[in-house]
Every structure is written in structure tokens, then in C-alpha cells.
Design a protein around this motif. Structure first.
Motif, mmCIF file in Angstrom:
data_model
loop_
_atom_site.group_PDB
_atom_site.id
_atom_site.type_symbol
_atom_site.label_atom_id
_atom_site.label_comp_id
_atom_site.label_asym_id
_atom_site.label_seq_id
_atom_site.Cartn_x
_atom_site.Cartn_y
_atom_site.Cartn_z
ATOM 1 N N ASP A 1 0.815 -1.208 0.000
ATOM 2 C CA ASP A 1 0.000 0.000 0.000
ATOM 3 C C ASP A 1 0.850 1.261 0.000
ATOM 4 O O ASP A 1 0.368 2.345 -0.273
ATOM 5 N N SER B 1 -0.813 1.404 5.025
ATOM 6 C CA SER B 1 -1.579 2.173 4.056
ATOM 7 C C SER B 1 -1.753 3.596 4.558
ATOM 8 O O SER B 1 -1.526 3.893 5.716
ATOM 9 N N ASP C 1 1.607 6.532 -0.914
ATOM 10 C CA ASP C 1 0.715 5.498 -1.433
ATOM 11 C C ASP C 1 0.561 5.754 -2.942
ATOM 12 O O ASP C 1 0.962 6.806 -3.440
#
Ligand SMILES: [Zn+2]
Length: 317
Positions: A4, A149, A16
Motif C-alpha cells: 500500500d 496504508s 501510497d
């Protein structure tokens, strides 16, 4: 484990794929191969696929691919949470996990000042050959999660691209998005422009979508987005439109992307696009007595213009 987040050698920060895409199209980074694995002591080369193409088919969203071998202690290859810290030493933890254990992204309607910052010379990480820093740079703006993430999105384009990614990886039912303090299911943020009555639609902005014609405004100073379908109010059908001024495109940091798409679509024999807009429709009556539902576009982060419908079939209408 899908990746991610990756360390960008050019931006000198953990990014990201959505932010990498924004930075590429704003000119801040230039090479899709200049990423490395975010794991400890790991220098595995990472490529951000689809970064450099103005994607014709957004079903293929930008994503990271790993080449080469991970280090022995790399968290990614050992499938454990990343050992990342913010600059002030605070560990990167799961930011928001609501009662029902869903994972919440935050859609911020304004980008922080530092979003497009170029790396400074004294920013230090000698990423080539030596190692990358263990900390993520943006303390407040970028909310990295324990799993790596990034929980904040700043554009409708990123909301759409995450929705596609979460459907693909099967996590969509755990995913929610927080806008202005309210948590919403990812799938209920999208409303089709169809023969729906304005009085039955949410009384707050959501992401409206549908096929639209892209026309030049008669003034010559911008584009009109005219949706093929109309919204309704009682028995009235409302011509549903949004305007994008040329000056708004000029001001936008990712104008290369927006200008490329909108011009390429406008040049087509049938200038139609699949458009997403985060807004709330307003009713207006023109001088010639035509009733309109207008979307007021605050800035171009609130619009996404696509050559094709990037969502699954059931949305393509
Ligand atoms: Zn690794």
C-alpha cells in the motif's frame, strides 16, 4: 500482502499509489521506478505501475510492484506490520478503527499546504545504497497506518481509485470513508445521475457520476459538463450540468492530467466522458426558462473525468 505504501526516492517520503500519481502529474516526481520497499533494511526495487500513463482504462489503477529480493528482516516479506515512525518519534499506528472494526479513510476537502512540497536538500535520506529513513515525514497530513496504508485522500479521483482497489482485494465491506466528520460506506458515497428526484437525494454533498457531454462554453472561457441523464424535481426534468473555467484548470497543480483528459475528450467526434463530481446539486432557472440542476465545482480535486467508466458494469449507465 499487497504493497500500500513505498518509499519514493524522488519525493523522499513514504507514498501510497494515489499520492504518487498526483505527484507525478504535478511534476514533482518523474520516474515510476524510483521507489523502494518500505520494509526495514530492505532495498528491494519497487515500480509504481500505471504512474506515467494517462490511464485510458482506470480499472487498472496505479499500484506498486516489487522487483528484486527483500531483506531478511523486511516486514513485507515476513507479513508483519511495518516498523515506521513519524518524525517526532511517535509510532505509526492504526489511526481510526471504529466499533465495527471497519477501516476508515478520511476524505479531506482541502489539501495541506505541504502536499506538493519538493524535497529539501537537507532532507537527508541517502536512499541509494545506504538506507531510507525509518520515519514518515508528514506528521499530521499523512496518516500512515500500522499496516502501511495511508488513510487520507484528497481527491475524488483517489476515492474512485481506492474503491476499485478495495473491491478487487475483497476488503470493500470493511471499508468506510469519513467526510466532514461522518463515516459512510464506500459503496454508498456514489450516486448515479439518473431520473432521481432531488428531494429524495441526500441534503449534503456526495459523489455524483454518469456519462456526460463535454462542450466548450459559448463564452470560450471554459468547459460545460452536461450529463446525458437528467435529475428531476417533481414533474420537472432538470438539465444537469457543471462548469469548469479554463482559469480553474490553470490554477490546478495536476493540470497536466486534467487538461490532457478534457482536451482529448473534447477533440473526439463524440465528446463524452464518464464524470464524477463531489457536490450537491442546486436548482437554477435560465433566462430562457430552462430548469437546471447545477453542480458547483469548488476545485478540480472534486471532479474526476474518465474516458471510460472505471467502475464495474452495473455503474456504467
Ligand atoms: Zn522488502
Amino acid at each position: 500482502m499487497s504493497l500500500d505504501v513505498a518509499y519514493s526516492i524522488e519525493a523522499q517520503d513514504y507514498l501510497d499509489p494515489d499520492r504518487a500519481y498526483d505527484l507525478y502529474w504535478s511534476g514533482a516526481i518523474t520516474d515510476k521506478k524510483k521507489f523502494i520497499c518500505p520494509g526495514s533494511g530492505c532495498m528491494a526495487q519497487v515500480t509504481c505501475a500505471n504512474l506515467d500513463t494517462d490511464i485510458q482504462d482506470m480499472k487498472v489503477v496505479p499500484h506498486f510492484k516489487i522487483y528484486g529480493d527483500h531483506s531478511k528482516e523486511c516486514e513485507i516479506s515476513n507479513k508483519i506490520p511495518l516498523n515506521l515512525h513519524y518524525e517526532d518519534g511517535a509510532p505509526v499506528k492504526e489511526e481510526r478503527l471504529s466499533v465495527d472494526q471497519s477501516i476508515v479513510d478520511v476524505f479531506e476537502l482541502d489539501r495541506p499546504e505541504s502536499y506538493y512540497d519538493e524535497p529539501r536538500d537537507n532532507d537527508s535520506p541517502k536512499a541509494y545504497g545506504v538506507n531510507k529513513p525509518k520515519y514518515a515525514k508528514k506528521t499530521r497530513e499523512t496518516k500512515l497506518r500500522e499496516n502501511g496504508s495511508v488513510g487520507t485522500v484528497y481527491s475524488v479521483r483517489s476515492v474512485v481509485s481506492r474503491y476499485i482497489r478495495y473491491r478487487k482485494d475483497g476488503s470493500i465491506k470493511f471499508r468506510r470513508i469519513n467526510i466532514l466528520g461522518k463515516d459512510i460506506n464506500y459503496s454508498s458515497i456514489f450516486k448515479c445521475i439518473w431520473e432521481q428526484d432531488l428531494d429524495d437525494l441526500p441534503k449534503f454533498p456526495v459523489i455524483y457520476y454518469g456519462w456526460a457531454f463535454i462542450n466548450r462554453l459559448p463564452s470560450g472561457h471554459g468547459y460545460q459538463i452536461k450529463f446525458k441523464k437528467k435529475l428531476k424535481q417533481g414533474d420537472d426534468e432538470l438539465t444537469t450540468t457543471a462548469m469548469i473555467a479554463d482559469s480553474t484548470i490553470k490554477k490546478y497543480r495536476i493540470k497536466k492530467l486534467m487538461a490532457t483528459r478534457i482536451e482529448r475528450i473534447y477533440q473526439k467526434e463524440m465528446p463524452t466522458a464518464f464524470v464524477f463530481i463531489y457536490a450537491q446539486p442546486e436548482v437554477n432557472i435560465s433566462r430562457s426558462d430552462i430548469k437546471y440542476a447545477n453542480f458547483n465545482v469548488k476545485n478540480l480535486d472534486m471532479v474526476d473525468i474518465n474516458y471510460e467508466c472505471p467502475l464495474p458494469k452495473e455503474y456504467n449507465k
